[in-house]
Design a protein around this motif. Structure first.
Motif, PDB file in Angstrom:
ATOM      1  N   GLY A 134      11.708-134.969  59.633  1.00 53.21           N
ATOM      2  CA  GLY A 134      11.994-133.542  59.586  1.00 53.21           C
ATOM      3  C   GLY A 134      11.576-132.848  60.868  1.00 53.21           C
ATOM      4  N   PRO A 135      11.568-131.527  60.845  1.00 54.51           N
ATOM      5  CA  PRO A 135      11.199-130.750  62.037  1.00 54.51           C
ATOM      6  C   PRO A 135       9.732-130.934  62.403  1.00 54.51           C
ATOM      7  CG  PRO A 135      11.367-129.318  60.117  1.00 54.51           C
ATOM      8  CD  PRO A 135      11.838-130.675  59.681  1.00 54.51           C
ATOM      9  N   ARG A 136       9.388-130.538  63.620  1.00 49.87           N
ATOM     10  CA  ARG A 136       7.994-130.616  64.077  1.00 49.87           C
ATOM     11  C   ARG A 136       7.110-129.817  63.126  1.00 49.87           C
ATOM     12  NH1 ARG A 136       4.349-127.993  67.289  1.00 49.87           N
ATOM     13  NH2 ARG A 136       5.708-126.228  67.703  1.00 49.87           N
ATOM     14  N   VAL A 137       5.982-130.404  62.768  1.00 45.43           N
ATOM     15  CA  VAL A 137       5.074-129.762  61.817  1.00 45.43           C
ATOM     16  C   VAL A 137       4.197-128.754  62.545  1.00 45.43           C
ATOM     17  CG1 VAL A 137       3.164-130.134  60.204  1.00 45.43           C
ATOM     18  CG2 VAL A 137       5.081-131.743  60.271  1.00 45.43           C
ATOM     19  N   LEU A 184      -0.796-137.503  59.076  1.00 42.95           N
ATOM     20  CA  LEU A 184       0.303-138.437  59.304  1.00 42.95           C
ATOM     21  C   LEU A 184       1.588-137.716  59.693  1.00 42.95           C
ATOM     22  CD1 LEU A 184       1.374-141.363  59.244  1.00 42.95           C
ATOM     23  CD2 LEU A 184       1.966-140.958  56.835  1.00 42.95           C
ATOM     24  N   ILE A 185       1.937-136.669  58.962  1.00 41.86           N
ATOM     25  CA  ILE A 185       3.215-136.020  59.269  1.00 41.86           C
ATOM     26  C   ILE A 185       3.147-135.168  60.539  1.00 41.86           C
ATOM     27  CG2 ILE A 185       4.033-136.155  56.889  1.00 41.86           C
ATOM     28  CD1 ILE A 185       3.574-133.079  56.725  1.00 41.86           C
ATOM     29  N   ARG A 186       1.957-134.875  61.007  1.00 46.54           N
ATOM     30  CA  ARG A 186       1.858-134.218  62.319  1.00 46.54           C
ATOM     31  C   ARG A 186       2.200-135.212  63.435  1.00 46.54           C
ATOM     32  NH1 ARG A 186      -0.029-129.053  62.162  1.00 46.54           N
ATOM     33  NH2 ARG A 186      -1.273-128.437  60.362  1.00 46.54           N
ATOM     34  N   LEU A 187       1.966-136.506  63.205  1.00 45.49           N
ATOM     35  CA  LEU A 187       2.399-137.526  64.168  1.00 45.49           C
ATOM     36  C   LEU A 187       3.913-137.649  64.150  1.00 45.49           C
ATOM     37  CD1 LEU A 187      -0.139-140.426  63.525  1.00 45.49           C
ATOM     38  CD2 LEU A 187      -0.024-138.934  65.531  1.00 45.49           C
ATOM     39  N   ARG A 188       4.452-137.697  62.947  1.00 41.77           N
ATOM     40  CA  ARG A 188       5.903-137.756  62.742  1.00 41.77           C
ATOM     41  C   ARG A 188       6.175-137.292  61.323  1.00 41.77           C
ATOM     42  NH1 ARG A 188       9.557-142.982  63.724  1.00 41.77           N
ATOM     43  NH2 ARG A 188      11.380-142.323  62.580  1.00 41.77           N
ATOM     44  N   GLU A 202       7.546-151.576  46.747  1.00 41.13           N
ATOM     45  CA  GLU A 202       7.993-151.366  48.119  1.00 41.13           C
ATOM     46  C   GLU A 202       8.505-149.941  48.236  1.00 41.13           C
ATOM     47  OE1 GLU A 202      11.152-153.057  51.453  1.00 41.13           O
ATOM     48  OE2 GLU A 202      10.685-154.282  49.703  1.00 41.13           O
ATOM     49  N   ILE A 203       8.215-149.314  49.356  1.00 43.95           N
ATOM     50  CA  ILE A 203       8.756-147.985  49.629  1.00 43.95           C
ATOM     51  C   ILE A 203       9.756-148.090  50.772  1.00 43.95           C
ATOM     52  CG2 ILE A 203       6.710-146.784  48.769  1.00 43.95           C
ATOM     53  CD1 ILE A 203       5.911-146.258  51.714  1.00 43.95           C
ATOM     54  N   THR A 204      10.662-147.156  50.813  1.00 41.15           N
ATOM     55  CA  THR A 204      11.649-147.077  51.893  1.00 41.15           C
ATOM     56  C   THR A 204      11.193-146.101  52.961  1.00 41.15           C
ATOM     57  OG1 THR A 204      13.370-147.472  50.261  1.00 41.15           O
ATOM     58  CG2 THR A 204      14.090-146.642  52.386  1.00 41.15           C
ATOM     59  N   ALA A 205      10.513-145.026  52.519  1.00 45.17           N
ATOM     60  CA  ALA A 205      10.085-143.991  53.460  1.00 45.17           C
ATOM     61  C   ALA A 205       8.969-143.154  52.863  1.00 45.17           C
ATOM     62  CB  ALA A 205      11.259-143.078  53.812  1.00 45.17           C
ATOM     63  N   ILE A 206       8.203-142.542  53.744  1.00 44.49           N
ATOM     64  CA  ILE A 206       7.280-141.483  53.367  1.00 44.49           C
ATOM     65  C   ILE A 206       7.969-140.185  53.758  1.00 44.49           C
ATOM     66  CG2 ILE A 206       5.046-140.392  53.827  1.00 44.49           C
ATOM     67  CD1 ILE A 206       3.910-143.210  54.254  1.00 44.49           C
ATOM     68  N   LEU A 207       8.074-139.284  52.805  1.00 43.70           N
ATOM     69  CA  LEU A 207       8.796-138.038  53.018  1.00 43.70           C
ATOM     70  C   LEU A 207       7.903-136.980  53.642  1.00 43.70           C
ATOM     71  CD1 LEU A 207      10.594-138.033  49.554  1.00 43.70           C
ATOM     72  CD2 LEU A 207      11.480-138.891  51.745  1.00 43.70           C
ATOM     73  N   GLY A 208       8.480-136.171  54.513  1.00 44.90           N
ATOM     74  CA  GLY A 208       7.742-135.103  55.177  1.00 44.90           C
ATOM     75  C   GLY A 208       7.987-133.765  54.508  1.00 44.90           C
ATOM     76  N   ILE A 209       7.818-132.706  55.290  1.00 42.16           N
ATOM     77  CA  ILE A 209       8.047-131.340  54.795  1.00 42.16           C
ATOM     78  C   ILE A 209       9.091-130.671  55.676  1.00 42.16           C
ATOM     79  CG2 ILE A 209       5.760-131.106  53.756  1.00 42.16           C
ATOM     80  CD1 ILE A 209       4.895-129.444  56.197  1.00 42.16           C
ATOM     81  N   GLY A 210       9.709-129.619  55.130  1.00 42.98           N
ATOM     82  CA  GLY A 210      10.740-128.910  55.879  1.00 42.98           C
ATOM     83  C   GLY A 210      11.990-129.769  56.013  1.00 42.98           C
TER      84      GLY A 210
END
Length: 161
Positions: free
Chosen positions: A14-17, A40-44, A68-76
């Protein structure tokens, strides 16, 4: 956590945190997001981790000893956990009839039949949530007491699993 935690693929990113984005997400979701998740989401801001398997002491619909996971979800953004366009946590909880214990934070290979969530049900919306796995039976099972512990225990998936 370091910058090579995620694969180069940016489909889930997502967009920059910013502090404003975090404040808006927390207000929209009605919870305080764990500091380790924010770190973590501030890194990406979301993505496909290099290590995607998590050992479990219980069998799942996915495997006898892990998920198993496919992704870690962010915000925005379109795929953020705070999204209101059909892909956010609230929408996923309704669509898949997940228990209303917190936030969906991971995508899985099953496409929704199971998930990983931040579970705020035990200590409230301002406390550190535990991380739970929700399988097809919709019973939350603890994976880790904190998001930091969850991330620290993600492992490379082996072909013999």
């Amino acid at each position: 956590m370091n910058e090579d935690f995620f694969e180069p693929d940016d489909f889930y990113t997502g967009p920059r945190v910013t502090d404003a984005l975090v404040a808006a997400a927390e207000q929209s979701l009605g919870v305080k997001l764990p500091s380790s998740y924010l770190e973590l989401i501030r890194l990406r801001n979301g993505g496909v981790p290099r290590r995607r398997c998590f050992a479990t002491p219980f069998a799942t619909s996915w495997a006898h000893d892990h998920i198993e996971i496919t992704a870690i979800l962010g915000i925005g953004g379109h795929l953020g956990i705070d999204s209101n366009d059909g892909h956010g946590s609230r929408d996923l909880v309704r669509e898949w009839d997940y228990p209303d214990v917190g936030l969906v934070i991971c995508d899985t290979p099953s496409g929704g039949h199971d998930t990983v969530m931040l579970d705020y049900s035990e200590h409230g919306h301002a406390a550190e949530p535990r991380v739970v796995y929700v399988d097809e039976d919709r019973v939350p099972r603890e994976l880790a007491p904190t998001f930091a512990d969850f991330v620290a225990n993600l492992a490379a998936c082996s072909e013999d699993r």
